[in-house]
Each structure stands twice: as structure tokens, then as C-alpha cells.
Enzyme design. Structure first.
Site, PDB file in Angstrom:
ATOM      1  N   HIS A  23       1.013  -3.847   4.049  1.00  0.00           N
ATOM      2  CA  HIS A  23       1.873  -2.605   3.608  1.00  0.00           C
ATOM      3  C   HIS A  23       1.267  -1.449   3.088  1.00  0.00           C
ATOM      4  O   HIS A  23       1.973  -0.626   2.636  1.00  0.00           O
ATOM      5  CB  HIS A  23       2.853  -3.246   2.418  1.00  0.00           C
ATOM      6  CG  HIS A  23       3.551  -4.333   3.107  1.00  0.00           C
ATOM      7  ND1 HIS A  23       4.858  -4.692   2.290  1.00  0.00           N
ATOM      8  CD2 HIS A  23       3.642  -5.232   4.123  1.00  0.00           C
ATOM      9  CE1 HIS A  23       5.416  -5.967   3.097  1.00  0.00           C
ATOM     10  NE2 HIS A  23       4.737  -6.008   4.122  1.00  0.00           N
ATOM     11  N   HIS A  79       0.867  -6.048   7.632  1.00  0.00           N
ATOM     12  CA  HIS A  79       0.874  -7.270   6.561  1.00  0.00           C
ATOM     13  C   HIS A  79       0.668  -6.638   5.326  1.00  0.00           C
ATOM     14  O   HIS A  79       1.016  -7.239   4.241  1.00  0.00           O
ATOM     15  CB  HIS A  79      -0.052  -8.411   6.981  1.00  0.00           C
ATOM     16  CG  HIS A  79       0.203  -9.450   5.827  1.00  0.00           C
ATOM     17  ND1 HIS A  79       1.123  -9.933   5.500  1.00  0.00           N
ATOM     18  CD2 HIS A  79      -1.074 -10.056   4.959  1.00  0.00           C
ATOM     19  CE1 HIS A  79       0.807 -11.011   4.624  1.00  0.00           C
ATOM     20  NE2 HIS A  79      -0.464 -10.854   4.099  1.00  0.00           N
ATOM     21  N   HIS A 117       6.362 -13.912   7.333  1.00  0.00           N
ATOM     22  CA  HIS A 117       7.861 -14.269   6.783  1.00  0.00           C
ATOM     23  C   HIS A 117       8.933 -14.358   7.859  1.00  0.00           C
ATOM     24  O   HIS A 117       9.972 -14.261   7.651  1.00  0.00           O
ATOM     25  CB  HIS A 117       7.916 -12.867   5.859  1.00  0.00           C
ATOM     26  CG  HIS A 117       7.424 -12.701   4.562  1.00  0.00           C
ATOM     27  ND1 HIS A 117       7.470 -13.916   3.606  1.00  0.00           N
ATOM     28  CD2 HIS A 117       6.476 -12.015   4.104  1.00  0.00           C
ATOM     29  CE1 HIS A 117       6.662 -13.552   2.582  1.00  0.00           C
ATOM     30  NE2 HIS A 117       6.083 -12.512   2.778  1.00  0.00           N
ATOM     31  N   ASN A 163      10.179  -8.056   6.883  1.00  0.00           N
ATOM     32  CA  ASN A 163      10.404  -8.103   5.582  1.00  0.00           C
ATOM     33  C   ASN A 163      11.849  -7.274   5.592  1.00  0.00           C
ATOM     34  O   ASN A 163      12.238  -6.718   4.496  1.00  0.00           O
ATOM     35  CB  ASN A 163       9.479  -7.425   4.640  1.00  0.00           C
ATOM     36  CG  ASN A 163       8.457  -7.897   4.747  1.00  0.00           C
ATOM     37  OD1 ASN A 163       7.531  -7.401   5.240  1.00  0.00           O
ATOM     38  ND2 ASN A 163       8.030  -9.164   4.138  1.00  0.00           N
TER      39      ASN A 163
HETATM   40 FE   LIG Z   1       5.048  -7.746   5.415  1.00  0.00          FE
HETATM   41 FE   LIG Z   2       3.314 -10.378   6.067  1.00  0.00          FE
END
Ligand SMILES: [Fe+2]
Ligand SMILES: [Fe+2]
Ligand SMILES: [Fe+2]
Ligand SMILES: [Fe+2]
Ligand SMILES: [Fe+2]
Ligand SMILES: [Fe+2]
Ligand SMILES: [Fe+2]
Ligand SMILES: [Fe+2]
Lengths: 271, 271, 271, 271
Positions: free
Chosen positions: D182, D180, D71, D42
Site C-alpha cells: 500500500h 500489497h 484478500h 480491498n
Molecule cells: Fe491490499
Molecule cells: Fe494484500
């Protein structure tokens, strides 16, 4: 010369099996298919899986091959006989080592090599192996063996995954017919490169209720989000859903696909 | 006396709007419906949402009401005019205070009060308000106002949610027609208490590609799981999908439902 | 003056209940909370739901309130007693008329009105009523009744729905603690407007296995996509997970939130 | 002799990259890790994907390897350099022929062969190849090559898939750290056969907002189900989340795993 495939969608519960037994002989007499395929993933009386007795009933009614789907493993009796039962196939792309049973069958029909493949989608369904990659690998092998008359039952939820698969395989198989939604679509067509396609064949079983199941538990689940035991609809009239497809046995290309739908509004008629 | 509803499913992209403009006048001339409804949730050239120009085009082609679905809000121009445009309705059960637009329309048609409702499902879709509870509340109000000719466009993914809703509303509305999957089903039927039902009307737009979109990005997404920008299919032939329904204007019960499907295999024919 | 809340996350199976019985009295002795809340949605030996005997066990161990979650209804014995059992609460936002039980409890604690609310998320979970709208309505009512010491157990899957809810309620409740993932997070914090927040309290139960369940069926399900009956892990060591929160009883604002984690690597210690 | 791994979870946006640049040199100075790994999925200012400039920034801050996740492909500049950039790895189990980049890296660290693997889950995520089967095949190959110091960044949504994978690999790898969600979990542990495990390392980036994104669009999406453009939170304080793991370089077994969390409530402290 043409080869005709007759296909019936998901057979659901006692009414489903009885409906196959009632109409499949008539359909075979009238349509004279060379290959008859019936999806049997919901054949048990609870609508989940199949057992040996039901396998025999559907075969005796006239099926050459029985296909399955996401409910393949719900009746554990299947593990006792699927390995020895070549004409009962489960989706090709189940993951893991030594998956019981087979994902396709190759048969000699009047001197022609024919393959029937069962495949399962992934969108809004279980996490299994890639159906696109798996079928590509199998087709490479079948084409190397000069098999070009190929029927695929693609058991999947969404119209997009089904149409994408059909276009992906167009010209490499004779026909792709979808199953799983239990509702027949009216989009039977021959794709540009000669593959017959129908998004969903629909189900064979109880016409009342919700895609084979009793209404009350289903509506209660929708309206309360509390657990409700779903049960097969065991009363009322029946529906039989499927299609037939004519394939040029030399090229493997489809010439024609036609829906079959028998219910109280559409009584059986000679074809 | 009967009242006839003509319904066309999701209008997709430029080809979709052009197809509505081409065939809707013919269909209206031949079928003489009292109420014409077109789903326009994919009318923009990118296949997402609608704008004022396209709203006018579809109305000018002959629609009385335009319905929407999960793509209702994807073109933000809609916020400029939906509040003032009573015959463009969005799903009733969008959540939040002051949802723009309206979820249904009440109209006087030849002296009969008629309601058209747009509703959206939740299974494998966005988390919105309960469609069952929302439509129950609205029907209570409509029935109190003596409105009993009621048409519902139920925009939903699964066959089970659609059939469950249809049986839930059976006898309380005139017709429930599904949209969203973009593929027409062949199960048009009158339910036991007089409601006409079709799981999905299908789409109106590009016949090639994957339910309105170009094949390449879709297959690439399926085979790589990497981002691919989906685009509307802009070439090739078109399909028009819908149905018409005859309703007894006194009782509000349906007498007849019939699919309409026009494409290269099924050319337009006088009805 | 401060009020202290002690909270334990999802109690799983026999080991979970025994662990609550073993440590909750110690924790209460050391921490002296005014309000003790235990999530009991997995308390039965099969890890799904709760019954009256287990309700009594957890209450007798020292709980003032038991909260639930998506497994609330999996043991049907709950329907026999939840209506009469005000301190066993189920998620507020279950849909339907006459949902059994209550979604919150109001109590007088040393002269202060305190509310405990159970709420459930929707992302990747069942389709239930909107938790944001439901809690907003309840808070309006509670604030009108001058209740400003409010604890929320938000049973939800994703970190985003939990953090969004916490920020949405920040300043209107004393604390929001997440449950459902069975793994404790380390992000305990006081949000800008005075609400204590922890994404997930974690579970209380078997430390081995997969979030409370035996490893073998879970890994088999992941690797074969075939049905595997999940069973509670019944051997090995235990974990107790939770937190305590100090709230200013005048303003209802939180002053402090601290994780509690007891397992073989973190033995119980006096606080 | 021990080998130390330092790992930082998902780096989100400008604040995330700046936070890595600020603290990673300090952490390396104090912790003296032999291998430093940073998840960068990210890193762009919009919070989706990475580009070459950001790759260099994170490497220059002290990373030896950058991992990715779902991502990975959202910033298309990655296709220009990932094939030539061996220390930027993407999830191993992306499907399709010729997936850009690599799913793992093998490095010689002070005479020891070390592998870092990036893997992605499937539950509630994209339909990609089986992570269990893919990592099994890779481990067979690595073990054949006598690589037994192996670190896995498992990018997955659910606690159950992460714990199941950790137990599945226990004894075959040195450490599995999840990413993932967070949000950091507090369950760092050494599994029975010597693999270090942490369900989620948490994110590095903006501490306010919803897991890195601004609150308003997120809450609007939850409360209206209408489209809202999510944007990275660009103001307020920062959080850095990660862990370090000590591994016996002879056996490849982990000896210790410890969380790292730096934010306004937990200022940086010398280790
Ligand atoms: Fe992420
Ligand atoms: Fe992710
Ligand atoms: Fe089925
Ligand atoms: Fe199925
Ligand atoms: Fe649509
Ligand atoms: Fe739609
Ligand atoms: Fe739980
Ligand atoms: Fe739960």
C-alpha cells in the site's frame, strides 16, 4: 499377520548417534520389528544434517530407513551420496526440478510391499510445496500399485498441521508419526479409519540443554536478541524417543501404537 | 510436608467445560491437591476466551485459579469482571499501561505463601513484552516477600522457548507447565535445581477434530488457503489433560510430576 | 531559522561505502545540512554489520551520526568500540541488561539541542522490546530536557508498523524515516502535527542483484528452499538513496521532506 | 508501435473506489493507455475483497482488468461471479483443485495478444503454491502461443521476493509491478533484459490513517496486543497510486515506466 514398525525421532549430535547405537540393537532384539526407521536430520556433531559416515553408523545400528527434515541439506556432503542411497529419504515436498534424493522408499518386507514416506509441514517453516497435495498424489500412485502398508514421518512444527494431516490421511496410510519439535507427545492413538498417529516422537540425543542444544547460547538469544552460535549439548545424560506400531499386513490398518522413552528417569526395560 | 498442585490444560468449548465439571471433583477427591489450577483460555463455546458464567462453572468444579493465554481477550465480556476477579489471571507480560486483570496471584494455603503466575511466549505468537525479563522481575519481588512455592503456566508455541524458560527459572520456581499446543507431552521431569517441568499439559475438550476444532474447515484452510470459519468440535468423545506436582512446602522444590490423561483409550482410574 | 537533516539509507557492502564516499561530500556541499545521518547496518563487505574501519570511512565521508538495525551485531568487532563511540547508535529497544552502545545521541548543533534516535520494529522481525513504549519513555525525557528537534530512523519491515509509529509520534518528533526494506518509497510527507515521514529511505549500494545481494543464491533459495549462502553483489552500478528534511529549529516542526535518489537512471544533479 | 499499460494499486474502501471513479477517466483521457488494470483486493467498504457492484464500478470507471491478492476471498460474494468474469483475476498460484476464477487473462488488443497475470508471494504471507514455478509454467504456455506482451501484478510483502521475481522473469515478460504494501516505491526501472519493474505501485484510497485503515485500532493493537477491530479510514483526503508503462508491441520489451501519484501534496496534472 502383523507387521511391526519401530521408529526413533530426530537423532541429535554425537550423543544421539551413540544412543541409537547403544539401544537400537536391544530394542530390535526385544521388539522384533519388521521395519526400523530413524530420523537422522540432526545427526552431525553440530546438529544439522547428516553425512555418509553417520548414515552408515545408523544403518549399522539397525535402521532400515533413515528420514530427514528441514535440516536435510545443512551438511552439504549429503549431495554426494543421497541420489544413490535409496534408504535415506528426504521430505517429499521439497520444491524445484531435480531435487536430490527421494521423498519415499518402497520395499518388499516378507512378501509385503511397504512404503515409507518423509513429508514436511509449512506452518512456521520454510516455504516448500504443499504437503497435502504431494502426499495425496503419491498415495494415489502407491494404492494403484497395491501398496497399502504405508508409514509417514511428518516433520512439522504445529500440532494443528500434524493432526490435520493425520485425519486427512486416516484410512489411507498405516501410520503417521510427527517429528521436529524434539519433544515426545503422549497422544499415541489409532484414528477412526485405522491410521496410527503420534503428534511427535521426540528426539534421541542429549537430555540436558534445550531440545539438543546448549542452554547458554539459547537463553542469551532469547534475552538479548543478539546473535549467538548454537551448539549441540555434548555432556550429560541421553534420551531416546520413539514408538512402535503394529500393523495388520493384509489391510494395512494399525492395531496398536506405543511410545518408547528411555532416559535417566525411565531406564531401558525389556518389552 | 508436601503441597500438591493439580493442573488442567486449555479447556476448550462446551465439551471442555463439561469434562472439567465431570472429572475435576473425582480428581480432587482422589489426589487431594492443595492448589488446583485450570487453563480456561478457550472455554467459550466458540473456543476463544472466557466469560463470567464459565469462570463460575470452572471455579465451582473445583479450581482455585484459572489461567489464560493468547485468547484471553477474545471474548470481550472479560473486561467486565477480570479486574475484580483475582483468581482469574492473564499472562503477566501483556504490554501497555493498565492492562486489565493480573498476571499472577499470591495466596495463603495452609500457612504457606503460594504464587501462581501466567506467562506467555513470543516465538510464532503475538508481539508482547519479554516473558524472561518480566518473570525475573516478579520473582525478585516474590522472593523478597519470602514466597518460594511458585507455579508458572507458560503459554507458548515452541518447545525451545518452553525448555529455555524452564531451565532459566530452574531452582527459582516450583514448577513450570506449558500450555497452548493442546497436545500433551510425555517429558514430565524434575530439572537439576528442583523445578518440575512439562512442555505441554495438553487440552481438555473434544478429542476428535483438530486440537479442539472441527476438521473440515481446518483441512480446507490448509488445502485452499481461502478463509474458513473454524468451529469448535461439538460431538464425539472428550479428553482431559493435565498433571499433578508434589512440592516440598519448606524449600519450594518439586519432588514429583505426573501426567494425567483421560480419554476413550485411557479411562479414569483412581489414583 | 531552519535546520536541515540529510539522511542516507542502509549502506550495503563495498559498493555502498564507496558510494557514500563519492556522493556524500557533493551532497553536503550542495545541500549544506546541519546534521548528516547514514544507516550503516550492512556496511561490511558481507553486508552484515559494521567495523571500526568502515565506521571511520563513513564518518570521514561526512556523517555526523551512523545508525544501525537488525544487523547491528552481526560483525562482532562492534562490541570492541560501540560503547566508546557515541555517534554510532544501535536500535534503542534491544532487550537485556547492559546492551552495548546507545540507542540515541543528543548533540548541540549551532546552539540547538538535537536528538537522533534509532528504533527497530517487531513485525516479521526479531522479538525485541516494544518500540512504541521505549520511544515514548525516551521522548518524555527529551522533552523534559527541552529537546524538540528529534530525528528517528525506524528500522522496520512493514509499512503498517512504520506508518503507525509515525502517526503515534506525529507532533512529538521532527522526522521519522524508515529503513530496512532497501527500497525507497515515494510517500515523503509532513504529517498533520508537523512530523516529516518517509516509509523507507532505500539503500545505498549495489543497484543490481536483490536489495544488495547477488541474484543467483537468492533465486535458488526461493526455488529450492535449500540453503544458499547469500553474497553481496560486487559488480555493476550503484544506487544512493536517502532524503533531506528541513526543520524549524524553534518549534522542531518539519517544513519539507524530499527524496534523494542517485543511480544510472537518475544521475547526480546539483540541488 | 508502443502499447501503454496503466496500472493502479490496491483500491481501498469507499474512498478508493470513488478516487478511481474520479481520476481514472482523466488519466485515460490524458495517457491514452491501451490496457488499464486496477488492483481491487480491498475495494469493499470494510477493505477486504470485492463484490459485483464494486467490480462494475471499477470497470465502468475504465478498467480493462481487475487484479486481486490475499484478500481476494474475504468477501464471499466473489464466489457467485468470479467464474463468469474473465477480466477479474485472482492470484494464479492459489492451491487446491478447482480454484474459483482465473489467475490470468489473455486479450486481443489492437491485433496484439496480451496477457495479464496476477501472482502472489509467500514470504510472511499465506502458504500457497510456488509463485516462481507457477509463473514459469504459464509463461512457457503463453510463449508457445506467441504471447509476448505480458503484465504481472505480483502481490507480495517483501522487497526481496519482488525483486527476485522481477529478475527471474526479466526478458520473459513486459512488466512486473508489485502490490500489497500500500505504499508506492520510487524504484521504477527497466531491467537489463527489457522488463519494467516497480516494487510497489502503492494504494488508491484514504490518505490518512495506516495504509487505508483508521489509526486508533491499529495503534491500540500495536501497544496492547489485544484484539482491535480494524476499520477503513472513511474521512480525510485521498491518494491515487499507480504507474504507466510503455511496451514495444513487437518485442514485448518495455521502453519506459513512470510512477503516478496523486494526493493533496501532488494534485492531478495533465500528463
Ligand atoms: Fe491490499
Ligand atoms: Fe494484500
Ligand atoms: Fe530435528
Ligand atoms: Fe527439524
Ligand atoms: Fe489454547
Ligand atoms: Fe493459546
Ligand atoms: Fe539493511
Ligand atoms: Fe535491516
Amino acid at each position: 499377520m502383523d507387521m511391526r514398525f519401530l521408529f526413533l525421532g530426530d537423532t541429535v549430535g554425537n550423543i544421539g548417534v551413540a544412543t541409537v547405537e547403544k539401544y537400537l540393537p536391544l530394542l530390535k532384539h526385544d521388539l522384533k520389528p519388521q521395519v526400523t526407521i530413524v530420523n537422522g536430520e540432526n545427526a552431525t556433531k553440530v546438529g544439522r544434517g547428516i553425512n555418509h559416515e553417520l548414515y552408515l553408523k545408523i544403518m549399522n545400528a539397525g535402521a532400515d530407513v533413515i528420514t530427514l527434515g528441514n535440516h536435510a541439506w545443512n551438511n552439504s556432503e549429503i549431495f554426494d551420496f543421497i541420489n544413490q542411497t535409496k534408504n535415506l529419504i528426504r521430505p517429499l515436498n521439497y520444491p524445484g526440478k531435480d531435487v536430490p534424493g527421494h521423498g519415499y522408499i518402497e520395499m518388499n518386507v516378507n512378501g509385503n510391499q511397504v512404503a515409507v514416506i518423509n513429508l514436511q509441514g509449512r506452518v512456521f517453516m520454510d516455504e516448500i510445496d504443499d504437503p497435502f497435495e504431494n502426499v495425496d498424489n503419491l498415495l494415489t500412485q502407491l494404492h494403484k500399485d497395491n501398496v497399502n502398508i504405508i508409514f509417514v514421518d511428518f516433520h512439522a512444527e504445529t500440532t494443528s498441521e500434524k493432526k490435520a494431516m493425520a485425519l486427512h490421511l486416516d484410512g489411507r496410510i498405516s501410520a503417521l508419526v510427527g517429528t521436529h519439535t524434539h519433544v515426545q507427545t503422549s497422544d499415541g492413538q489409532i484414528l477412526p479409519h485405522g491410521t496410527a498417529f503420534l503428534t511427535d516422537a521426540g528426539m534421541t540425543g542429549p537430555n540436558d540443554g534445550v531440545i539438543g542444544m546448549k542452554f547458554e547460547p539459547v537463553i542469551n538469544k532469547f534475552m538479548t536478541a543478539r546473535p549467538n552460535r548454537f551448539e549441540v549439548q555434548e555432556t550429560g545424560s541421553a534420551v531416546l524417543s520413539g514408538c512402535y506400531i503394529d500393523v495388520d499386513s493384509k489391510s494395512g490398518k494399525a492395531r496398536k501404537i506405543k511410545n518408547i522413552l528411555i532416559n535417566k528417569d525411565h531406564p531401558y526395560q525389556e518389552f
